[in-house]
Design an enzyme around this catalytic site. Structure first.
Site, PDB file in Angstrom:
ATOM      1  N   ASN A  44      -5.787   3.051  10.624  1.00 54.65           N
ATOM      2  CA  ASN A  44      -4.981   1.922  11.097  1.00 54.65           C
ATOM      3  C   ASN A  44      -4.795   1.904  12.613  1.00 54.65           C
ATOM      4  O   ASN A  44      -4.375   0.901  13.162  1.00 54.65           O
ATOM      5  CB  ASN A  44      -3.621   1.914  10.402  1.00 54.65           C
ATOM      6  N   THR A  67       9.830  -6.746 -13.103  1.00 55.35           N
ATOM      7  CA  THR A  67       9.371  -8.135 -13.221  1.00 55.35           C
ATOM      8  C   THR A  67       8.376  -8.445 -12.101  1.00 55.35           C
ATOM      9  O   THR A  67       8.617  -8.111 -10.937  1.00 55.35           O
ATOM     10  CB  THR A  67      10.584  -9.087 -13.119  1.00 55.35           C
ATOM     11  N   GLY A 114      -1.346  -6.513   0.780  1.00 56.07           N
ATOM     12  CA  GLY A 114      -1.546  -7.960   0.933  1.00 56.07           C
ATOM     13  C   GLY A 114      -1.516  -8.401   2.379  1.00 56.07           C
ATOM     14  O   GLY A 114      -2.341  -9.219   2.812  1.00 56.07           O
ATOM     15  N   HIS A 115      -0.569  -7.839   3.156  1.00 57.19           N
ATOM     16  CA  HIS A 115      -0.358  -8.399   4.503  1.00 57.19           C
ATOM     17  C   HIS A 115      -1.377  -7.956   5.532  1.00 57.19           C
ATOM     18  O   HIS A 115      -1.241  -8.255   6.722  1.00 57.19           O
ATOM     19  CB  HIS A 115       1.078  -8.147   4.974  1.00 57.19           C
ATOM     20  N   ALA A 156       0.820  -1.209   0.000  1.00 59.76           N
ATOM     21  CA  ALA A 156       0.000   0.000   0.000  1.00 59.76           C
ATOM     22  C   ALA A 156       0.858   1.266   0.000  1.00 59.76           C
ATOM     23  O   ALA A 156       0.454   2.292  -0.540  1.00 59.76           O
ATOM     24  CB  ALA A 156      -0.950   0.011   1.193  1.00 59.76           C
ATOM     25  N   THR A 157       2.061   1.203   0.589  1.00 54.54           N
ATOM     26  CA  THR A 157       2.925   2.393   0.574  1.00 54.54           C
ATOM     27  C   THR A 157       3.225   2.785  -0.867  1.00 54.54           C
ATOM     28  O   THR A 157       3.106   3.959  -1.250  1.00 54.54           O
ATOM     29  CB  THR A 157       4.237   2.106   1.333  1.00 54.54           C
ATOM     30  N   CYS A 179       4.183   1.041  12.000  1.00 54.55           N
ATOM     31  CA  CYS A 179       4.970   1.437  10.844  1.00 54.55           C
ATOM     32  C   CYS A 179       5.867   2.631  11.112  1.00 54.55           C
ATOM     33  O   CYS A 179       6.761   2.924  10.355  1.00 54.55           O
ATOM     34  CB  CYS A 179       4.050   1.797   9.685  1.00 54.55           C
TER      35      CYS A 179
HETATM   36  N1  PMP Z   1      -1.943   2.460   4.726  1.00 55.46           N
HETATM   37  C1  PMP Z   1      -2.466   1.964   5.852  1.00 55.46           C
HETATM   38  C2  PMP Z   1      -3.778   2.486   6.340  1.00 55.46           C
HETATM   39  C3  PMP Z   1      -1.795   0.966   6.559  1.00 55.46           C
HETATM   40  O1  PMP Z   1      -2.301   0.496   7.688  1.00 55.46           O
HETATM   41  C4  PMP Z   1      -0.537   0.500   6.062  1.00 55.46           C
HETATM   42  C5  PMP Z   1       0.243  -0.543   6.797  1.00 55.46           C
HETATM   43  N2  PMP Z   1       0.438  -0.265   8.139  1.00 55.46           N
HETATM   44  C6  PMP Z   1      -0.055   1.053   4.867  1.00 55.46           C
HETATM   45  C7  PMP Z   1      -0.766   2.040   4.234  1.00 55.46           C
HETATM   46  C8  PMP Z   1       1.253   0.590   4.286  1.00 55.46           C
HETATM   47  O2  PMP Z   1       1.062  -0.690   3.737  1.00 55.46           O
HETATM   48  P1  PMP Z   1       2.296  -1.559   3.250  1.00 55.46           P
HETATM   49  O3  PMP Z   1       2.902  -2.142   4.484  1.00 55.46           O
HETATM   50  O4  PMP Z   1       1.675  -2.606   2.369  1.00 55.46           O
HETATM   51  O5  PMP Z   1       3.211  -0.683   2.506  1.00 55.46           O
END
Ligand code: PMP
Length: 384
Positions: A155, A242, A203-204, A72-73, A328
């Site tokens: 989050n 890739t 994904g995670h 997502a980042t 994070c």
């Molecule tokens: N956005 C939100 C709301 C999240 O909770 C997170 C992960 N903590 C992210 C973005 C970043 O996701 P990723 O670890 O897949 O980069």
């Protein structure tokens, strides 16, 4: 690990064993580059396209609207920088981007970096429930705006914003709407991307591996993006490189499982959350919930234990895997910027932590959590 109880599903989820099983052959047997023309490559490509369909089906969108990323980042970065860069190249006259102060750092930091391109950033406040005021958004949109970026579920507090309504407002003023959906996907069943132009997934957070994510890019009306980096033109040139086929296969399988089981899973998590809150309220009369229970994700809650430092509680129950804030970014000693933005004092924020259940949580664990948290709280209050 048996003695630990994992309560941090908002930070990350374990890989579902069914996801791992589906991925494994793509590490060893079907390892080809999905862009190779030979039949081996085509087999890998087929697996990627199946995964794309599985993700699209969970979101209720077209497979062509799905771009695979590393998480997502990266999806947030491509969406925000890519949309702004593209519109600037088209000589768009607007110079403003709007976001919200409780966004994940992977949105806030990107938006702040746009200042170097001469972009003005408006960061909207939230109310005590963590929600954005629609009128404040309309007010900010009086200035021509390129992009509005607002997350679907937070989050730390798991507060759900009515993003489709907010997106509608953004469109009325000609702005693109991006939504960080990393926390919400698969967790509630009435989610619609109807008005969303760009959305980010991880994904995670849904029992797929770390290192894979998705950017949804709406086709009609088409949203055009400039890439962050250039290369072999994979993923329609938006995300060259890739493709990590096993990870993508895992993401697809995780979405398929969510499609089949998400609704039932959510019901179970809502029940566990009620059990937890009722149990804690019974044992700790002055415990508070940050935000609104009704407007939050099924298995997640942000708890406030007045008079006690959250870290003191957590240090007494090391077998419970809990975090005081976002995994994070910040050090656990810092008060959460999300809670501060909701109007909590520094002291109240330091007395709070988030707790999230998930697919592997059991009812016996929930009961153990109620007992452990209650004991820890009362021991501290009694100076034991
Ligand atoms: N956005 C939100 C709301 C999240 O909770 C997170 C992960 N903590 C992210 C973005 C970043 O996701 P990723 O670890 O897949 O980069």
């Amino acid at each position: 690990m048996d003695q630990f109880i994992y309560l941090d599903y908002q930070a990350t989820t374990p890989c579902d064993p069914r996801v791992v099983e589906t991925m494994l052959p793509y590490f060893t047997d079907y390892f080809a580059n999905s862009h190779s023309d030979h039949s081996f490559g085509q087999r890998a490509n087929q697996a990627v396209e199946t995964a794309r369909e599985q993700v699209a089906s969970l979101l209720g969108v077209l497979a062509q609207e799905i771009i695979f990323t590393s998480g997502a980042t990266e999806a947030n970065n491509i969406a925000i920088q890519g949309a702004v860069k593209y519109r600037l190249k088209q000589n768009h006259t607007a110079r403003q981007v709007i976001t919200v102060c409780t966004e994940h750092k992977s949105v806030l930091e990107v938006v702040n970096a746009l200042a170097e391109w001469g972009i003005d950033v408006v960061t909207l406040p939230v109310n005590r429930e963590g929600l954005v005021d629609h009128e404040a958004l309309k007010e900010a949109l009086q200035t021509p705006t390129l992009l509005v970026s607002i997350m679907a579920a937070n989050n730390e507090t798991s507060i759900i914003q009515p993003v489709n309504e907010l997106a509608k407002i953004a469109h009325e003023y000609g702005a693109i709407f991006h939504c960080d959906m990393a926390q919400i996907i698969g967790k509630i069943d009435h989610l619609s991307l109807e008005n969303i132009d760009l959305a980010s997934l991880s994904g995670h957070k849904i029992y797929a591996p770390k290192g894979v994510g998705v950017l949804y890019v709406r086709r009609k009306p088409r949203v055009r993006l400039s890439p962050l980096f250039y290369g072999g033109y994979q993923e329609r040139g938006i995300r060259s490189g890739t493709l990590p086929v096993p990870l993508i296969v895992g993401m697809g399988k995780a979405c398929e499982i969510m499609c089949q089981e998400g609704k039932e899973e959510a019901q179970c998590l809502i029940y566990y959350k009620k059990l937890l809150i009722d149990g804690l309220k019974h044992n700790i009369v002055n415990i508070k919930i940050n935000g609104s229970i009704k407007k939050s994700l099924p298995g997640s809650v942000n708890l406030h234990f007045p008079g006690v430092q959250a870290l003191d509680i957590l240090n007494r129950i090391p077998h419970l895997c809990l975090s005081t804030g976002s995994a994070c970014t910040v050090s656990s000693l810092m008060p959460s910027y999300v809670l501060l933005a909701m109007g909590l004092s520094k002291e109240e924020a330091l007395q709070s932590f988030r707790l999230s259940f998930g697919r592997m949580t059991t009812q016996a664990q929930v009961r153990e959590v109620i007992d452990a948290l209650s004991c820890a709280y009362h021991d501290i209050m009694a100076g034991r």
